[in-house]
Design an enzyme around this catalytic site. Structure first.
Site, PDB file in Angstrom:
ATOM      1  N   LYS A  48     -16.535 -47.654   9.414  1.00 48.55           N
ATOM      2  CA  LYS A  48     -16.361 -46.353  10.056  1.00 48.55           C
ATOM      3  C   LYS A  48     -17.252 -45.308   9.390  1.00 48.55           C
ATOM      4  CE  LYS A  48     -12.322 -45.282   7.167  1.00 48.55           C
ATOM      5  NZ  LYS A  48     -10.897 -44.893   7.154  1.00 48.55           N
ATOM      6  N   TYR A 279     -29.951 -17.934  -5.131  1.00 53.60           N
ATOM      7  CA  TYR A 279     -28.979 -16.929  -4.720  1.00 53.60           C
ATOM      8  C   TYR A 279     -28.017 -16.587  -5.851  1.00 53.60           C
ATOM      9  CZ  TYR A 279     -30.298 -17.707   0.185  1.00 53.60           C
ATOM     10  OH  TYR A 279     -30.976 -17.796   1.376  1.00 53.60           O
TER      11      TYR A 279
END
EC number: 5.1.1.1
Length: 386
Positions: A48, A279
């Site tokens: 999955k 940042y």
């Protein structure tokens, strides 16, 4: 106007950042897990989430070559992609399917749904009748996960119902372990032991109605820890990809990591002392420094929670990541290694020379888990099979 002079398939997928996947490692891991099982015990490879980020088709083919007999997925779409790729082995959809159209697709593509309720059983039988076919199904029972699965108190009734519905064929009864990866090895009266006991009690009570083809309980942790949890089949996810979920037994199994994440240096910066980086200027240089910008960021799956805490590898040597990880880029300090150039390959996860960075390393830094980390690498990172 866009030019079409260069075919897209001629562009090197390793121009910026990419994921390397080794089918040989997945096959070897499957063989290693297979060696722990009794001959009659089957192995379901859980593929999955695009094979835990490795590529579901690549993983499925390698696992089947290594001795897996069944595949497990979470969604109908995942199962359909495997069928359309030509994979014909039994596929179990582990998630609940609630729409008639989804179940109709299941029977058309010979997929096995998971049933958790009488409603689902009756709907499956109705759809099977409309096709004049037999619908192979598995019943999931909740023994303590408190997620999907039939309430244990109603399980016998659901099993009897499925047995009595003429167009349904019960191919499996299963449950899922909640604590197998965190309980100490051999812990007496563990929750895992209690789940096993509940599962066995249920199975013994329904045996007169016919033993299902597969009884399965063990995930990767249960498979590696306790042979008594194996029953007729085990469902293996994380271990297939080269990682043991058992911290106390992490080095006891011959598992090979099947994935690496790499990127390239895209710019070099020589900056003076007292220069803020990225940042928020969460990192300030303490000396004249050479910094390298690397073309990968949190939009690719490199969690911002790793900012200023992780290291990367170049030519087998560790370098600290500095400042905030941004959407598309991150910065590393390479002051001590002037030989690094634009285009140098950076390993963020995986083996480089004699050194390695693992999902365990990242999970300890970020508070995540290896499962989440492996599933986090986004579509912008092409998968390169090696």
């Amino acid at each position: 106007m866009a030019t079409t002079s260069m075919p897209l398939n001629k562009i090197d997928p390793r121009q910026r950042a990419w994921v390397e996947v080794s089918p040989d490692a997945i096959k070897a891991n499957t063989l290693a897990i297979r060696s722990l099982l009794d001959e009659q015990c089957l192995l379901m490879a859980v593929v999955k989430a695009d094979g835990y980020g490795h590529g579901s088709e690549t993983v499925a083919e390698a696992a089947l070559a290594g001795g897996a007999t069944n595949l497990g997925v979470a969604t109908l779409q995942e199962a359909l992609e495997l069928r359309k790729a030509g994979i014909v082995c039994p596929i179990l959809v582990l998630g609940n399917l609630i729409n008639p159209e989804d179940l109709d697709a299941c029977i058309h593509w010979d997929l096995m749904p998971t049933l958790s309720s009488a409603r689902e059983a009756l709907l499956c039988n109705q759809i099977a009748e409309s096709h004049d076919k037999e619908f192979c199904v598995h019943i999931k029972v909740d023994t303590g996960m408190t997620r999907l699965g039939c309430d244990l108190r109603l399980a016998s009734e659901l099993i009897q119902l499925v047995d009595n519905l003429k167009n349904l064929s019960l191919r499996g009864i299963y449950s899922h372990l909640a604590l197998a990866d965190v309980e100490a090895n051999g812990q007496a009266n563990s929750f895992t032991s209690k789940q096993k006991e509940k599962f066995e009690t249920l199975l013994s009570s329904v045996m007169p109605r016919g033993k299902p083809l597969y009884r399965h309980l063990a995930n990767s942790a249960g498979t590696l820890r306790d042979k008594g949890l194996h029953f007729d089949m085990v469902r293996v996810g994380l271990a297939l990809y080269g990682y043991s979920p058992l911290k106390d037994l992490r080095n006891n199994f011959s598992l090979q990591p099947a994935l690496a994440v790499r990127a390239k240096v895209t710019l070099l910066r020589d900056v003076p002392s007292d220069t803020g980086v990225s940042y928020g200027h969460t990192f300030i240089t303490q000396r004249p420094s050479r910094l390298a910008v690397v073309g990968i960021g949190y939009a690719d799956g490199i969690s911002r929670a790793l900012s200023g805490k992780m290291s990367v590898l170049i030519d087998g040597k560790f370098y600290p990541q500095v400042g905030s990880i941004t959407m598309d880029q991150l910065v590393i300090d390479i002051t001590e290694s002037p030989q690094i150039q634009i285009g140098s390959v950076v390993t963020l996860l995986g083996v480089d020379g004699d050194s390695a960075i693992t999902p365990y390393d990242w999970s300890e830094i970020s508070g995540s888990i290896p499962w989440e980390i492996l599933c986090s690498f986004k579509y912008r990172l092409p998968r390169v099979v090696i």
